[in-house]
Write a protein that holds these residues in place. Structure first.
Motif, PDB file in Angstrom:
ATOM      1  N   ASP A 197     -10.391  48.090 -81.427  1.00 52.73           N
ATOM      2  CA  ASP A 197     -11.489  47.270 -81.863  1.00 52.73           C
ATOM      3  C   ASP A 197     -12.686  47.148 -81.092  1.00 52.73           C
ATOM      4  O   ASP A 197     -12.860  46.211 -80.441  1.00 52.73           O
ATOM      5  CB  ASP A 197     -11.377  46.113 -82.514  1.00 52.73           C
ATOM      6  CG  ASP A 197     -10.660  46.092 -84.039  1.00 52.73           C
ATOM      7  OD1 ASP A 197      -9.500  45.916 -84.409  1.00 52.73           O
ATOM      8  OD2 ASP A 197     -11.487  46.492 -84.623  1.00 52.73           O
TER       9      ASP A 197
ATOM     10  N   ASN B 206     -13.190  51.695 -94.342  1.00 51.44           N
ATOM     11  CA  ASN B 206     -12.647  50.567 -95.533  1.00 51.44           C
ATOM     12  C   ASN B 206     -13.765  50.558 -96.593  1.00 51.44           C
ATOM     13  O   ASN B 206     -13.401  50.044 -97.891  1.00 51.44           O
ATOM     14  CB  ASN B 206     -12.563  49.242 -94.492  1.00 51.44           C
ATOM     15  CG  ASN B 206     -11.388  49.208 -93.745  1.00 51.44           C
ATOM     16  OD1 ASN B 206     -10.362  49.285 -94.064  1.00 51.44           O
ATOM     17  ND2 ASN B 206     -11.668  48.990 -92.507  1.00 51.44           N
TER      18      ASN B 206
ATOM     19  N   LEU C 247      -4.650  44.708 -93.440  1.00 53.75           N
ATOM     20  CA  LEU C 247      -4.415  45.183 -94.871  1.00 53.75           C
ATOM     21  C   LEU C 247      -2.704  45.613 -94.961  1.00 53.75           C
ATOM     22  O   LEU C 247      -2.013  45.264 -95.576  1.00 53.75           O
ATOM     23  CB  LEU C 247      -5.510  46.122 -95.432  1.00 53.75           C
ATOM     24  CG  LEU C 247      -4.991  46.593 -96.855  1.00 53.75           C
ATOM     25  CD1 LEU C 247      -5.109  45.440 -97.725  1.00 53.75           C
ATOM     26  CD2 LEU C 247      -6.079  47.621 -97.339  1.00 53.75           C
TER      27      LEU C 247
ATOM     28  N   GLU D 117     -14.973  37.516 -97.946  1.00 50.36           N
ATOM     29  CA  GLU D 117     -14.340  38.771 -98.261  1.00 50.36           C
ATOM     30  C   GLU D 117     -15.336  39.675 -98.990  1.00 50.36           C
ATOM     31  O   GLU D 117     -15.481  39.432-100.233  1.00 50.36           O
ATOM     32  CB  GLU D 117     -13.141  38.484 -98.884  1.00 50.36           C
ATOM     33  CG  GLU D 117     -12.257  39.345 -99.685  1.00 50.36           C
ATOM     34  CD  GLU D 117     -12.196  40.430 -98.452  1.00 50.36           C
ATOM     35  OE1 GLU D 117     -12.510  41.660 -98.542  1.00 50.36           O
ATOM     36  OE2 GLU D 117     -11.186  40.011 -97.515  1.00 50.36           O
TER      37      GLU D 117
ATOM     38  N   MET E 296     -15.612  46.069 -87.626  1.00 50.56           N
ATOM     39  CA  MET E 296     -14.441  45.554 -87.788  1.00 50.56           C
ATOM     40  C   MET E 296     -13.450  46.416 -88.570  1.00 50.56           C
ATOM     41  O   MET E 296     -12.490  45.853 -89.032  1.00 50.56           O
ATOM     42  CB  MET E 296     -14.767  44.370 -88.842  1.00 50.56           C
ATOM     43  CG  MET E 296     -15.940  43.500 -88.347  1.00 50.56           C
ATOM     44  SD  MET E 296     -14.876  42.338 -86.676  1.00 50.56           S
ATOM     45  CE  MET E 296     -13.496  41.416 -87.780  1.00 50.56           C
TER      46      MET E 296
ATOM     47  N   THR F 134      -5.092  38.077 -97.425  1.00 55.30           N
ATOM     48  CA  THR F 134      -6.248  38.225 -96.610  1.00 55.30           C
ATOM     49  C   THR F 134      -7.653  37.964 -97.250  1.00 55.30           C
ATOM     50  O   THR F 134      -8.564  38.154 -96.562  1.00 55.30           O
ATOM     51  CB  THR F 134      -6.350  39.617 -96.329  1.00 55.30           C
ATOM     52  OG1 THR F 134      -6.459  40.736 -97.513  1.00 55.30           O
ATOM     53  CG2 THR F 134      -5.085  40.106 -95.674  1.00 55.30           C
ATOM     54  N   ASN F 135      -7.748  37.254 -98.414  1.00 54.62           N
ATOM     55  CA  ASN F 135      -9.136  37.367 -99.062  1.00 54.62           C
ATOM     56  C   ASN F 135      -9.672  35.851 -98.789  1.00 54.62           C
ATOM     57  O   ASN F 135      -8.857  34.907 -98.307  1.00 54.62           O
ATOM     58  CB  ASN F 135      -9.217  37.652-100.555  1.00 54.62           C
ATOM     59  CG  ASN F 135      -8.119  36.589-101.132  1.00 54.62           C
ATOM     60  OD1 ASN F 135      -6.890  36.476-100.848  1.00 54.62           O
ATOM     61  ND2 ASN F 135      -8.832  35.961-102.233  1.00 54.62           N
TER      62      ASN F 135
ATOM     63  N   PHE G 266      -9.166  36.307 -88.707  1.00 54.92           N
ATOM     64  CA  PHE G 266      -8.915  36.731 -89.719  1.00 54.92           C
ATOM     65  C   PHE G 266      -7.192  36.676 -89.790  1.00 54.92           C
ATOM     66  O   PHE G 266      -6.674  36.601 -90.975  1.00 54.92           O
ATOM     67  CB  PHE G 266      -9.065  38.032 -89.692  1.00 54.92           C
ATOM     68  CG  PHE G 266     -10.727  38.469 -90.111  1.00 54.92           C
ATOM     69  CD1 PHE G 266     -11.134  38.399 -91.386  1.00 54.92           C
ATOM     70  CD2 PHE G 266     -11.645  38.792 -89.164  1.00 54.92           C
ATOM     71  CE1 PHE G 266     -12.260  38.729 -91.925  1.00 54.92           C
ATOM     72  CE2 PHE G 266     -12.920  39.079 -89.402  1.00 54.92           C
ATOM     73  CZ  PHE G 266     -13.390  38.896 -90.948  1.00 54.92           C
TER      74      PHE G 266
ATOM     75  N   ARG H  50      -9.654  45.320 -89.530  1.00 52.25           N
ATOM     76  CA  ARG H  50      -9.309  45.020 -91.380  1.00 52.25           C
ATOM     77  C   ARG H  50      -8.130  46.427 -91.965  1.00 52.25           C
ATOM     78  O   ARG H  50      -7.446  45.611 -92.796  1.00 52.25           O
ATOM     79  CB  ARG H  50     -10.657  45.120 -92.064  1.00 52.25           C
ATOM     80  CG  ARG H  50     -11.482  43.861 -92.169  1.00 52.25           C
ATOM     81  CD  ARG H  50     -12.843  44.308 -92.632  1.00 52.25           C
ATOM     82  NE  ARG H  50     -12.723  44.510 -94.085  1.00 52.25           N
ATOM     83  CZ  ARG H  50     -12.853  43.682 -94.886  1.00 52.25           C
ATOM     84  NH1 ARG H  50     -12.484  42.470 -94.747  1.00 52.25           N
ATOM     85  NH2 ARG H  50     -12.768  44.118 -96.292  1.00 52.25           N
ATOM     86  N   ARG H  51      -8.272  47.266 -91.323  1.00 46.90           N
ATOM     87  CA  ARG H  51      -7.135  48.300 -91.964  1.00 46.90           C
ATOM     88  C   ARG H  51      -5.895  47.928 -91.643  1.00 46.90           C
ATOM     89  O   ARG H  51      -4.933  47.891 -92.285  1.00 46.90           O
ATOM     90  CB  ARG H  51      -7.623  49.580 -91.383  1.00 46.90           C
ATOM     91  CG  ARG H  51      -6.689  50.671 -91.990  1.00 46.90           C
ATOM     92  CD  ARG H  51      -7.095  52.121 -91.462  1.00 46.90           C
ATOM     93  NE  ARG H  51      -7.623  52.209 -90.303  1.00 46.90           N
ATOM     94  CZ  ARG H  51      -8.653  52.580 -89.861  1.00 46.90           C
ATOM     95  NH1 ARG H  51      -9.765  52.488 -90.744  1.00 46.90           N
ATOM     96  NH2 ARG H  51      -8.797  53.080 -88.572  1.00 46.90           N
TER      97      ARG H  51
ATOM     98  N   GLN I  30      -7.784  49.186-101.263  1.00 47.79           N
ATOM     99  CA  GLN I  30      -8.467  47.824-101.174  1.00 47.79           C
ATOM    100  C   GLN I  30      -8.227  46.836-102.216  1.00 47.79           C
ATOM    101  O   GLN I  30      -8.544  45.663-101.777  1.00 47.79           O
ATOM    102  CB  GLN I  30      -9.800  48.147-100.557  1.00 47.79           C
ATOM    103  CG  GLN I  30      -9.957  49.187 -99.703  1.00 47.79           C
ATOM    104  CD  GLN I  30      -9.542  49.078 -98.479  1.00 47.79           C
ATOM    105  OE1 GLN I  30      -9.874  48.116 -97.705  1.00 47.79           O
ATOM    106  NE2 GLN I  30      -8.503  49.923 -98.010  1.00 47.79           N
TER     107      GLN I  30
ATOM    108  N   ARG J 186      -6.381  43.666-101.495  1.00 48.01           N
ATOM    109  CA  ARG J 186      -6.772  42.306-100.509  1.00 48.01           C
ATOM    110  C   ARG J 186      -6.915  41.236-101.450  1.00 48.01           C
ATOM    111  O   ARG J 186      -6.615  40.168-101.072  1.00 48.01           O
ATOM    112  CB  ARG J 186      -8.188  42.740-100.041  1.00 48.01           C
ATOM    113  CG  ARG J 186      -8.167  43.817 -98.897  1.00 48.01           C
ATOM    114  CD  ARG J 186      -9.684  43.795 -98.050  1.00 48.01           C
ATOM    115  NE  ARG J 186      -9.694  44.942 -97.427  1.00 48.01           N
ATOM    116  CZ  ARG J 186      -9.074  45.137 -96.186  1.00 48.01           C
ATOM    117  NH1 ARG J 186      -8.612  44.168 -95.664  1.00 48.01           N
ATOM    118  NH2 ARG J 186      -9.311  46.173 -95.498  1.00 48.01           N
TER     119      ARG J 186
END
Length: 418
Positions: A33, A323, A45, A305, A37, A228-229, A71, A41-42, A220, A223
């Motif tokens: 990173d 993403n 998830l 989100e 992001m 994660t939301n 996160f 984020r991947r 996706q 999510r």
């Protein structure tokens, strides 16, 4: 002759007995990173999927993004945050906050990772994109894990990396093929070979190609079903069409967001711009000032989100990161992709491939003119993804892969803390 202390003798005897126990599988995910992001984020998830049934793992995120801890906490995951790196538009890395050389900061990060994984003892390590880590910071970590022979190592690659000749040069210069051969058990490509065949495009060696599996894109929409939301925290105009502009992490998204606001939205529509957490504060403030003249457009610069907004959008204007584009495919949204072209052409390659399949519209950032976004929003018909032709089963595939690996870790010898 001194007498032995009975309690001390008993403690020492217990400490020598391996702690055999039943425990959940442990999966560590490394994400360097340095720009945006997307990698984080991947990985979040994937981790969220693997901590649920059927794998039911304990997951540890290792990331250099400052937002990683936030996160991860929201997702109910644990995180080791590394000292941050900065990547400029020429692809050069520097320490973000310390007045240190690159060698010093990479050594610091490597030592932190070694200590963390020594304690966590992962059954599986998933390394995102860079086989040896930034500046080869993973080399001592991978060697340590290989010596112990306990950890199944996986290299996870997004669907498109860059122009094939650039990837081939970078992999050759970085001895990436050798690293994969020595340290990794599998390579996962988070895409569909029918859309883009990275193995063929990049000319991977036979040993790397033999280890590579295409998982399919990572759906996706999950999510919004997992942990994660975030909530919308706003009302995007009930009953009116919603035009959404998203620019990924936002580090280089100002020009697209400004063009969206400048053009405005069709009459009767609501417009929303999500800046991303990496957009500099002065740019966010400038966008808010621009939008203040148009009450139909709202600028959101807090952490939300994005996929919850995207799920409600009528049309989407976006950059072309993995993403974001996979969200557009997952939710089958008509989208105008305005991809980044520096320092990598990854986004343009992805966008043009999807355009050739008739799933998205594409506009080069060099061709954005006054009114071009507005004209696309006002077009009666625009391409829409055909979800029946897209493999979006990546998360299920990853779960199946790991179910074949993790059963042997059901009963393990735990280290004893003395």
């Amino acid at each position: 002759m001194p007498k032995s202390h009975p309690v001390r003798v008993m403690d020492d005897a217990i400490a020598l007995i391996p702690n055999m126990c039943q425990r959940r599988p442990r999966i560590a995910l490394y994400s360097h990173d340095t720009m945006g992001m997307g990698h984080l984020r991947r990985n979040l998830l994937i981790a969220d999927s693997l901590t649920a049934q059927p794998v039911n793992a304990e997951a540890l995120i290792i990331s250099g993004a400052r937002e990683a801890a936030f996160f991860a906490e929201q997702a109910g995951l644990d995180c080791v945050t590394l000292p941050s790196l900065h990547k400029d538009l020429c692809g050069r890395y520097t320490a973000r906050n310390f007045d240190w050389s690159l060698e010093q900061i990479l050594f610091f990060r490597s030592r932190i990772m070694s200590a963390a994984l020594d304690c966590f003892q992962p059954d599986v390590l998933i390394v995102d994109k860079v086989p040896r880590g930034i500046g080869n910071e993973l080399d001592p970590v991978l060697k340590q894990l290989r010596r112990r022979g306990h950890t199944h190592c996986v290299l996870g690659l997004r669907d498109v990396l860059d122009d094939p000749h650039i990837v081939q040069e970078e992999w050759s210069a970085g001895a990436c093929d050798i690293a994969v051969e020595q340290y990794f058990d599998e390579v996962w490509m988070y895409g569909d070979s029918a859309v883009y065949d990275g193995v063929a495009e990049y000319g991977f060696s036979k040993s790397v190609a033999d280890k590579t599996r295409f998982t399919g894109f990572l759906d996706q929409t999950t999510r919004l079903n997992g942990r994660t939301n975030f909530s919308l925290q706003a009302n995007p105009g009930k009953g009116t069409p919603l035009a959404l502009c998203v620019v990924g992490g936002g580090q280089d998204g100002f020009e697209l967001a400004a063009a969206f606001i400048r053009d405005g939205v069709p009459f009767g529509w609501t417009g929303v711009v999500i800046t991303g957490p990496c957009m500099p504060l002065p740019q966010r403030n400038e966008l808010k000032q621009m939008a203040s003249a148009n009450p139909e457009i709202e600028v959101i610069d807090r952490l939300v989100e994005t996929d919850e907004w995207l799920s409600r959008a009528t049309r989407v204007v976006a950059m072309g990161g993995y993403n974001t584009v996979t969200s557009i495919l997952s939710f089958a949204k008509p989208a105008l992709i305005v991809p980044r072209i520096k320092p990598r052409r990854e986004q343009m390659i992805r966008a043009e491939r999807l355009q050739s399949l008739g799933w998205t519209s594409v506009l080069s950032p060099d061709e954005v003119q006054v009114g071009s976004i507005r004209r696309w929003l006002e077009s009666e018909t625009v391409p829409t993804p055909d979800t029946t032709s897209i493999n979006l089963n990546g998360l299920q595939t990853i779960n199946r892969y790991l179910q074949s690996v993790v059963p042997r870790f059901a009963t393990v010898s735990e280290p004893t803390i003395r």
